[in-house]
Design a protein around this motif. Structure first.
Motif, PDB file in Angstrom:
ATOM      1  N   UNK A 173      35.301  13.741 -65.993  1.00  0.00           N
ATOM      2  CA  UNK A 173      35.277  12.277 -66.174  1.00  0.00           C
ATOM      3  C   UNK A 173      34.079  11.615 -65.478  1.00  0.00           C
ATOM      4  N   UNK A 174      32.919  12.217 -65.635  1.00  0.00           N
ATOM      5  CA  UNK A 174      31.729  11.693 -64.932  1.00  0.00           C
ATOM      6  C   UNK A 174      31.214  10.390 -65.534  1.00  0.00           C
ATOM      7  N   UNK A 175      31.658  10.081 -66.762  1.00  0.00           N
ATOM      8  CA  UNK A 175      31.228   8.823 -67.401  1.00  0.00           C
ATOM      9  C   UNK A 175      31.785   7.587 -66.686  1.00  0.00           C
ATOM     10  N   UNK A 176      32.779   7.770 -65.790  1.00  0.00           N
ATOM     11  CA  UNK A 176      33.332   6.626 -65.061  1.00  0.00           C
ATOM     12  C   UNK A 176      32.435   6.158 -63.918  1.00  0.00           C
ATOM     13  N   UNK A 198      26.493  16.309 -70.348  1.00  0.00           N
ATOM     14  CA  UNK A 198      26.803  16.724 -68.972  1.00  0.00           C
ATOM     15  C   UNK A 198      25.687  17.563 -68.347  1.00  0.00           C
ATOM     16  N   UNK A 199      24.674  17.897 -69.132  1.00  0.00           N
ATOM     17  CA  UNK A 199      23.585  18.712 -68.569  1.00  0.00           C
ATOM     18  C   UNK A 199      22.907  17.975 -67.422  1.00  0.00           C
ATOM     19  N   UNK A 200      22.836  18.634 -66.278  1.00  0.00           N
ATOM     20  CA  UNK A 200      22.197  18.007 -65.119  1.00  0.00           C
ATOM     21  C   UNK A 200      23.140  17.177 -64.268  1.00  0.00           C
ATOM     22  N   UNK A 201      24.400  16.998 -64.731  1.00  0.00           N
ATOM     23  CA  UNK A 201      25.373  16.255 -63.924  1.00  0.00           C
ATOM     24  C   UNK A 201      25.885  17.184 -62.818  1.00  0.00           C
ATOM     25  N   UNK A 226      21.513   9.838 -66.294  1.00  0.00           N
ATOM     26  CA  UNK A 226      21.499  11.249 -66.714  1.00  0.00           C
ATOM     27  C   UNK A 226      21.920  11.354 -68.183  1.00  0.00           C
ATOM     28  N   UNK A 227      22.965  10.622 -68.552  1.00  0.00           N
ATOM     29  CA  UNK A 227      23.428  10.638 -69.945  1.00  0.00           C
ATOM     30  C   UNK A 227      22.300  10.161 -70.872  1.00  0.00           C
ATOM     31  N   UNK A 266      28.123  14.339 -77.066  1.00  0.00           N
ATOM     32  CA  UNK A 266      29.446  14.431 -76.434  1.00  0.00           C
ATOM     33  C   UNK A 266      29.313  14.560 -74.915  1.00  0.00           C
ATOM     34  N   UNK A 267      30.424  14.266 -74.203  1.00  0.00           N
ATOM     35  CA  UNK A 267      30.407  14.321 -72.736  1.00  0.00           C
ATOM     36  C   UNK A 267      30.523  15.752 -72.222  1.00  0.00           C
ATOM     37  N   UNK A 268      31.269  16.594 -72.930  1.00  0.00           N
ATOM     38  CA  UNK A 268      31.349  18.006 -72.561  1.00  0.00           C
ATOM     39  C   UNK A 268      32.288  18.308 -71.408  1.00  0.00           C
ATOM     40  N   UNK A 269      32.115  19.468 -70.779  1.00  0.00           N
ATOM     41  CA  UNK A 269      33.000  19.932 -69.690  1.00  0.00           C
ATOM     42  C   UNK A 269      34.458  19.939 -70.159  1.00  0.00           C
ATOM     43  N   UNK A 270      34.667  20.192 -71.423  1.00  0.00           N
ATOM     44  CA  UNK A 270      35.972  20.273 -72.123  1.00  0.00           C
ATOM     45  C   UNK A 270      36.660  18.919 -72.331  1.00  0.00           C
TER      46      UNK A 270
END
Ligand code: ZN
Length: 310
Positions: free
Chosen positions: A143-146, A117-120, A153-154, A78-82
């Motif tokens: 929304x770091x996946x954008x 999101x670890x390390x983002x 990192x992912x 999962x992407x995380x950060x809620x």
């Protein structure tokens, strides 16, 4: 973990043929995560996705089939950060997978949880930890996946955690990661050149999900049409945004494809600008099912709407 599961299964006398077909069962929340898990996991994983990619990630509809998948999952990516809180917490609660339990802070807690999101480097972190009512980005912008530059990192997080969960194939996961990065990293360098004309372009977005993309492209996002993340635009707020855009010479309006088009088009008409429609997950548009295609399409849509084509 998987080695232990296999050993226990053997002790219980399960048929070896069933075990041979027993790939690591992975559930990934979004289509680009499905793509990255496939690339890193290769033949050793079977992966199911939850969100389709066309919906608002803050409002994904939970389906009963998701529960079965999560119950049986060896890994939940999962992407995380809620970002997945609207659906994943509730699903994990009913899925009763002891290795992946719902957690209000970490989303998923347990040895099967893979937080990408670890390390983002998290942007827009709130100044205080007090959670205002209706806050949907309480841990910073999720929304770091954008942004293409978060892809490596992912992928590294996926490879590292799959290697821990399924140590027997760690070397394979690392090999697959290397091959994927060999394809992705030159693309990122190429895209960085492609977006050079966007540097300093001023824009607004409908939802506050472009901060990472802004950093990658050099676009300065000066405001959002939503009153605050997750709260629909009001006429007063939109009028203020238009005034601000005129004042600063901003013409580009980003609308995420799942939002209604009228407000964004009206704002663009008021400022003599154009709307760039973006996906917030892969598969938001047909033909964008991979992280690479998704990133490429969004960048091209921005370049086209900004009139910055070479
Ligand atoms: Zn959001």
């Amino acid at each position: 973990m998987r080695t232990i599961t296999l050993a226990v299964s053997l002790l219980l006398g399960f048929a070896p043929s069933a075990l041979a077909a027993n790939r690591l069962r992975v559930v990934a929340t979004t289509p680009e995560l499905v793509d990255i898990v496939k690339r890193v996991g290769g033949d050793f994983v079977s992966v199911d996705g939850l969100a389709r990619g066309t919906e608002d990630i803050h409002q994904v509809v939970m389906k009963p089939s998701f529960v079965t998948k999560l119950n049986r999952a060896n890994a939940v990516v999962f992407l995380g950060l809620t970002l997945e809180h609207s659906f994943l917490l509730g699903l994990l609660d009913v899925a009763r997978n002891n290795d992946a339990k719902p957690d209000p802070v970490k989303t998923c807690a347990g040895p099967a949880c893979v937080d990408c999101s670890e390390g983002v480097e998290v942007l827009d972190r709130p100044q205080t930890l007090s959670r205002a009512e209706g806050e949907i980005h309480p841990q910073g912008n999720p929304h770091y996946n954008l942004s293409p530059d978060n892809g490596p990192t992912i992928a590294k997080n996926v490879a590292r955690r799959l290697s821990e969960i399924d140590a027997a194939h760690a070397a394979d996961y690392q090999k697959n990661l290397k091959a994927y990065l060999a394809e992705l990293e030159p693309k990122i360098a190429e895209w960085k050149k492609l977006v050079a004309p966007l540097k300093g372009v001023k824009a607004v977005s409908y939802h506050a999900d472009v901060v990472y993309l802004g950093r990658f492209t050099g676009i300065e996002f000066i405001d959002s049409l939503e009153l605050k993340p997750g709260v629909a635009p009001t006429p007063t707020h939109v009028a203020k945004v238009v005034a601000k855009m005129r004042e600063q010479g901003a013409r580009l309006v980003v609308r995420e494809q799942h939002f209604e088009p009228k407000t964004s088009e009206w704002v663009a008409a008021q400022t003599g600008g154009k709307v760039a429609v973006l996906g917030i997950m892969a598969n938001a548009f047909p033909g964008t099912e991979t992280f690479i295609k998704f990133s490429e399409r969004n960048l091209n849509n921005l370049i086209e709407a900004a009139g910055a084509k070479k």
